[in-house]
Scaffold this active site. Structure first.
Site, PDB file in Angstrom:
ATOM      1  N   VAL A  12       0.823  -1.212   0.000  1.00 43.33           N
ATOM      2  CA  VAL A  12       0.000   0.000   0.000  1.00 43.33           C
ATOM      3  C   VAL A  12       0.858   1.264   0.000  1.00 43.33           C
ATOM      4  O   VAL A  12       0.639   2.185  -0.787  1.00 43.33           O
ATOM      5  CB  VAL A  12      -0.968  -0.016   1.213  1.00 43.33           C
ATOM      6  CG1 VAL A  12      -1.594   1.358   1.437  1.00 43.33           C
ATOM      7  CG2 VAL A  12      -2.053  -1.036   0.964  1.00 43.33           C
ATOM      8  N   ASP A  31      11.048   3.672   5.411  1.00 47.36           N
ATOM      9  CA  ASP A  31      10.787   2.334   5.950  1.00 47.36           C
ATOM     10  C   ASP A  31      11.879   1.999   6.959  1.00 47.36           C
ATOM     11  O   ASP A  31      13.004   2.505   6.858  1.00 47.36           O
ATOM     12  CB  ASP A  31      10.760   1.290   4.822  1.00 47.36           C
ATOM     13  CG  ASP A  31       9.880   0.095   5.177  1.00 47.36           C
ATOM     14  OD1 ASP A  31       8.782  -0.032   4.594  1.00 47.36           O
ATOM     15  OD2 ASP A  31      10.274  -0.690   6.064  1.00 47.36           O
ATOM     16  N   PHE A 153      -8.345   1.170  -0.861  1.00 42.18           N
ATOM     17  CA  PHE A 153      -9.180   0.096  -1.407  1.00 42.18           C
ATOM     18  C   PHE A 153      -8.506  -0.637  -2.569  1.00 42.18           C
ATOM     19  O   PHE A 153      -9.141  -1.448  -3.238  1.00 42.18           O
ATOM     20  CB  PHE A 153     -10.527   0.666  -1.871  1.00 42.18           C
ATOM     21  CG  PHE A 153     -11.303   1.299  -0.751  1.00 42.18           C
ATOM     22  CD1 PHE A 153     -12.105   0.528   0.081  1.00 42.18           C
ATOM     23  CD2 PHE A 153     -11.200   2.653  -0.489  1.00 42.18           C
ATOM     24  CE1 PHE A 153     -12.800   1.100   1.136  1.00 42.18           C
ATOM     25  CE2 PHE A 153     -11.894   3.244   0.565  1.00 42.18           C
ATOM     26  CZ  PHE A 153     -12.691   2.468   1.381  1.00 42.18           C
ATOM     27  N   ARG A 155      -6.420  -3.185  -4.906  1.00 47.32           N
ATOM     28  CA  ARG A 155      -6.251  -4.647  -4.873  1.00 47.32           C
ATOM     29  C   ARG A 155      -4.873  -4.979  -5.391  1.00 47.32           C
ATOM     30  O   ARG A 155      -4.458  -4.434  -6.434  1.00 47.32           O
ATOM     31  CB  ARG A 155      -7.286  -5.328  -5.789  1.00 47.32           C
ATOM     32  CG  ARG A 155      -8.713  -5.130  -5.367  1.00 47.32           C
ATOM     33  CD  ARG A 155      -9.647  -5.423  -6.518  1.00 47.32           C
ATOM     34  NE  ARG A 155      -9.401  -4.539  -7.642  1.00 47.32           N
ATOM     35  CZ  ARG A 155      -9.980  -4.622  -8.836  1.00 47.32           C
ATOM     36  NH1 ARG A 155     -10.847  -5.577  -9.070  1.00 47.32           N
ATOM     37  NH2 ARG A 155      -9.692  -3.771  -9.806  1.00 47.32           N
ATOM     38  N   PHE A 253     -17.241 -10.947  -7.311  1.00 45.32           N
ATOM     39  CA  PHE A 253     -17.143 -11.623  -6.012  1.00 45.32           C
ATOM     40  C   PHE A 253     -18.204 -12.716  -5.845  1.00 45.32           C
ATOM     41  O   PHE A 253     -18.625 -13.024  -4.751  1.00 45.32           O
ATOM     42  CB  PHE A 253     -17.187 -10.605  -4.852  1.00 45.32           C
ATOM     43  CG  PHE A 253     -15.881  -9.851  -4.748  1.00 45.32           C
ATOM     44  CD1 PHE A 253     -14.935 -10.204  -3.808  1.00 45.32           C
ATOM     45  CD2 PHE A 253     -15.585  -8.830  -5.632  1.00 45.32           C
ATOM     46  CE1 PHE A 253     -13.716  -9.551  -3.750  1.00 45.32           C
ATOM     47  CE2 PHE A 253     -14.373  -8.166  -5.593  1.00 45.32           C
ATOM     48  CZ  PHE A 253     -13.428  -8.523  -4.646  1.00 45.32           C
ATOM     49  N   CYS A 264      -5.775  -9.107   3.720  1.00 41.29           N
ATOM     50  CA  CYS A 264      -6.825  -8.171   4.156  1.00 41.29           C
ATOM     51  C   CYS A 264      -8.114  -8.844   4.621  1.00 41.29           C
ATOM     52  O   CYS A 264      -8.494  -8.694   5.785  1.00 41.29           O
ATOM     53  CB  CYS A 264      -7.121  -7.181   3.042  1.00 41.29           C
ATOM     54  SG  CYS A 264      -5.752  -6.051   2.767  1.00 41.29           S
ATOM     55  N   ARG A 331       0.454 -14.225   1.993  1.00 39.46           N
ATOM     56  CA  ARG A 331      -0.127 -14.105   3.337  1.00 39.46           C
ATOM     57  C   ARG A 331      -1.540 -14.689   3.327  1.00 39.46           C
ATOM     58  O   ARG A 331      -2.344 -14.353   2.479  1.00 39.46           O
ATOM     59  CB  ARG A 331      -0.148 -12.629   3.776  1.00 39.46           C
ATOM     60  CG  ARG A 331       1.248 -12.080   4.033  1.00 39.46           C
ATOM     61  CD  ARG A 331       1.228 -10.615   4.431  1.00 39.46           C
ATOM     62  NE  ARG A 331       1.006  -9.737   3.300  1.00 39.46           N
ATOM     63  CZ  ARG A 331       1.037  -8.403   3.366  1.00 39.46           C
ATOM     64  NH1 ARG A 331       1.254  -7.803   4.528  1.00 39.46           N
ATOM     65  NH2 ARG A 331       0.831  -7.656   2.299  1.00 39.46           N
TER      66      ARG A 331
HETATM   67  P1  NAD Z   1       3.201  -4.550   4.183  1.00 42.67           P
HETATM   68  O1  NAD Z   1       3.447  -5.525   5.252  1.00 42.67           O
HETATM   69  O2  NAD Z   1       3.374  -4.938   2.757  1.00 42.67           O
HETATM   70  O3  NAD Z   1       4.079  -3.232   4.413  1.00 42.67           O
HETATM   71  C1  NAD Z   1       4.242  -2.619   5.648  1.00 42.67           C
HETATM   72  C2  NAD Z   1       5.574  -1.870   5.602  1.00 42.67           C
HETATM   73  O4  NAD Z   1       5.672  -1.046   6.771  1.00 42.67           O
HETATM   74  C3  NAD Z   1       6.806  -2.793   5.622  1.00 42.67           C
HETATM   75  O5  NAD Z   1       7.680  -2.460   4.558  1.00 42.67           O
HETATM   76  C4  NAD Z   1       7.438  -2.500   6.991  1.00 42.67           C
HETATM   77  O6  NAD Z   1       8.848  -2.642   7.000  1.00 42.67           O
HETATM   78  C5  NAD Z   1       7.027  -1.056   7.202  1.00 42.67           C
HETATM   79  N1  NAD Z   1       7.093  -0.598   8.596  1.00 42.67           N
HETATM   80  C6  NAD Z   1       6.718  -1.234   9.727  1.00 42.67           C
HETATM   81  N2  NAD Z   1       6.979  -0.468  10.811  1.00 42.67           N
HETATM   82  C7  NAD Z   1       7.510   0.690  10.351  1.00 42.67           C
HETATM   83  C8  NAD Z   1       7.985   1.877  10.976  1.00 42.67           C
HETATM   84  N3  NAD Z   1       7.955   2.038  12.302  1.00 42.67           N
HETATM   85  N4  NAD Z   1       8.505   2.851  10.200  1.00 42.67           N
HETATM   86  C9  NAD Z   1       8.556   2.699   8.845  1.00 42.67           C
HETATM   87  N5  NAD Z   1       8.128   1.592   8.201  1.00 42.67           N
HETATM   88  C10 NAD Z   1       7.601   0.595   8.940  1.00 42.67           C
HETATM   89  O7  NAD Z   1       1.696  -4.046   4.419  1.00 42.67           O
HETATM   90  P2  NAD Z   1       0.591  -3.675   3.317  1.00 42.67           P
HETATM   91  O8  NAD Z   1       0.049  -4.903   2.676  1.00 42.67           O
HETATM   92  O9  NAD Z   1       1.109  -2.577   2.471  1.00 42.67           O
HETATM   93  O10 NAD Z   1      -0.570  -3.097   4.261  1.00 42.67           O
HETATM   94  C11 NAD Z   1      -0.431  -1.882   4.947  1.00 42.67           C
HETATM   95  C12 NAD Z   1      -1.782  -1.480   5.494  1.00 42.67           C
HETATM   96  O11 NAD Z   1      -2.693  -1.230   4.410  1.00 42.67           O
HETATM   97  C13 NAD Z   1      -2.477  -2.528   6.366  1.00 42.67           C
HETATM   98  O12 NAD Z   1      -3.197  -1.881   7.373  1.00 42.67           O
HETATM   99  C14 NAD Z   1      -3.428  -3.198   5.410  1.00 42.67           C
HETATM  100  O13 NAD Z   1      -4.541  -3.775   6.068  1.00 42.67           O
HETATM  101  C15 NAD Z   1      -3.870  -2.044   4.544  1.00 42.67           C
HETATM  102  N6  NAD Z   1      -4.306  -2.411   3.196  1.00 42.67           N
HETATM  103  C16 NAD Z   1      -3.633  -3.361   2.498  1.00 42.67           C
HETATM  104  C17 NAD Z   1      -4.032  -3.670   1.214  1.00 42.67           C
HETATM  105  C18 NAD Z   1      -3.306  -4.736   0.415  1.00 42.67           C
HETATM  106  O14 NAD Z   1      -3.839  -5.161  -0.602  1.00 42.67           O
HETATM  107  N7  NAD Z   1      -2.109  -5.153   0.812  1.00 42.67           N
HETATM  108  C19 NAD Z   1      -5.134  -3.013   0.629  1.00 42.67           C
HETATM  109  C20 NAD Z   1      -5.777  -2.038   1.374  1.00 42.67           C
HETATM  110  C21 NAD Z   1      -5.365  -1.740   2.651  1.00 42.67           C
END
Ligand code: NAD
Length: 433
Positions: A12, A31, A153, A155, A253, A264, A331
């Protein structure tokens, strides 16, 4: 030009950062994972997402997008700080907010002037309010900040398109100043007449959970109908197709099969049940959707058992490991649940996925990863089609037959027609017919 600090460069954060840079904002991505930041600085993207590498390289070259582990100087430079860190299941169904709160604690003392702190991560209702209270306690004298909720939102697999042409943008913000900053950041979407829902913090937070839970429920609903179809001699594919032609229902869906997975839907449905519990509301429909989904992967193993008998000593081939096509994300992938159940039943597992092999290798599982689909099928007692990658929709079925020890196919995504498979001499099972 707004300067944005994007904390977290996962699926995201990186997509949002790159797209907001493409909108003309200056974006500094931060990061804690130093290796990830080095990879990004070198112009490479640390995970598979179509079109993302080009977008990152282009905006990096135009000096609108940069990468660092230095949170403090990035925060100082920013008008808005987006937090896009993970909010995984804490182990008891609640979202784990420790990464998010750590970021707020780290950011707050370094704020000066006015900032908007934006939660992009999916967070339970009330989190924005809590962050607001934390800021009140932690901000230095002379600094001011507002909190905004801006759930995402997109995907995985079509993330760029989803971000650039969203069905809607949701902004929870409670001051004119914060709303103005957010409107300005999203101005290009405004100009495209994208619906922008501006609301309060709690409503914005709940929109995300309600949307994901509704989609998950739609999947579980058609899966429960698929169970009924199997018992009464109906074909769920035709049922789903005809249902979907009703514009009030829609065809999306409504694909029966192995159920939802990924980072998610599983955690967000569980978290919504917990949010309900805390508020004294029993989220019965979401709880039922979770329960129905929980049985889907095990059903694939039962179907195998139905055709092969005892699975002890058998070799099973899994085609597809990612939780869905066009991503390398494993995941909560159904394939991993099937793998676990097969190993518990005493079977060995061979597998192939077009892009998720490295992710699975890193998990160090008892699994033989192969170079292509046919190599994975070679000498296997059965093949389970788990992820609907296009290349698995067009397999050379004669070659499949000659690669397998026995012509047994379990099709978890209903990609092939039962009649045709049986004509070709396969023992074939799928979901819902
Ligand atoms: P991810 O695990 O791919 O990425 C999270 C990143 O945050 C990692 O690179 C991690 O190293 C970094 N991080 C953690 N702690 C940190 C800190 N203190 N400082 C800086 N960086 C830090 O997660 P994601 O899939 O991108 O999801 C992120 C959020 O978005 C979640 O809440 C998820 O529910 C939501 N979301 C995800 C999706 C999806 O499709 N993946 C879609 C919509 C919403």
């Amino acid at each position: 030009m707004n300067t944005i600090c994007m904390v977290g460069t996962g699926y995201v954060g990186l997509v949002t950062g790159a797209c907001l840079a493409d909108f003309g904002n200056r974006v500094i991505c931060v990061d804690v994972d130093a290796q990830r930041i080095e990879t990004l600085k070198a112009g490479r993207v640390p995970f598979f997402e179509p079109l993302l590498e080009d977008l990152v390289q282009r905006n990096h070259a135009a000096e609108r997008l940069s990468f660092t582990t230095d949170l403090v100087s990035s925060v100082r430079a920013a008008d808005a700080i987006f937090i896009a860190v993970g909010t995984p299941d804490r182990g008891d169904g609640h979202a784990d907010l420790r990464y998010l709160f750590k970021v707020v604690e780290d950011i707050a003392p370094h704020c000066a002037g006015y900032k908007v702190l934006v939660t992009k991560s999916t967070v339970p209702v009330g989190t924005g309010r809590r962050v607001h209270r934390m800021l009140r306690d932690l901000l230095p004298a002379g600094a001011a900040a507002d909190v905004a909720s801006n759930p995402e939102f997109l995907r995985e697999g079509s993330a760029i398109e989803d971000f650039m042409r969203p069905n809607r943008v949701v902004i929870g913000a409670e001051t004119d100043r914060a709303r103005e900053v957010m409107r300005d950041i999203y101005r290009p979407l405004y100009l495209l007449e994208t619906p922008i829902v501006i609301t309060g913090l709690e409503t914005a937070e709940l929109i995300k959970y309600a949307s994901n839970a509704f989609l998950a429920t739609k999947i579980s609903f058609i899966n429960e109908v698929a169970n009924l179809c199997e018992k009464v001699g109906a074909d769920v594919r035709v049922v789903a197709k005809a249902m979907g032609l009703d514009q009030r229902i829609g065809s999306k869906f409504l694909h029966p099969g192995i159920g939802y997975g990924g980072s998610c839907f599983p955690k967000d449905t569980e978290a919504l049940v917990k949010i309900g519990e805390q508020a004294g509301v029993d989220m019965r429909i979401v709880a039922a959707a979770i329960e129905v989904n929980g049985e889907r992967a095990e059903m694939a193993v039962q179907k195998l058992g139905g055709m092969l008998g005892d699975l002890r000593g058998r070799t099973i081939c899994l085609l597809g490991l990612a939780f869905k096509p066009n991503t390398d994300d494993v995941r909560e992938a159904p394939a991993l649940k099937i793998h676990k159940a097969l190993v518990q039943a005493g079977a060995s597992v061979r597998a192939f996925d077009p892009v998720a092999m490295e992710r699975v290798r890193a998990l160090d599982l008892d699994i033989t990863l192969c170079g292509n689909a046919y190599e994975a099928m070679q000498g296997s007692d059965a093949v389970v089609l788990v992820t609907e990658w296009n290349e698995f929709r067009t397999l050379d079925l004669q070659r499949v037959k000659s690669s397998l020890k026995q012509p047994v196919v379990v099709d978890c995504r209903n990609m092939y027609a039962r009649d045709r498979m049986q004509e070709l001499g396969f023992r074939y099972d799928c979901y819902g017919s």
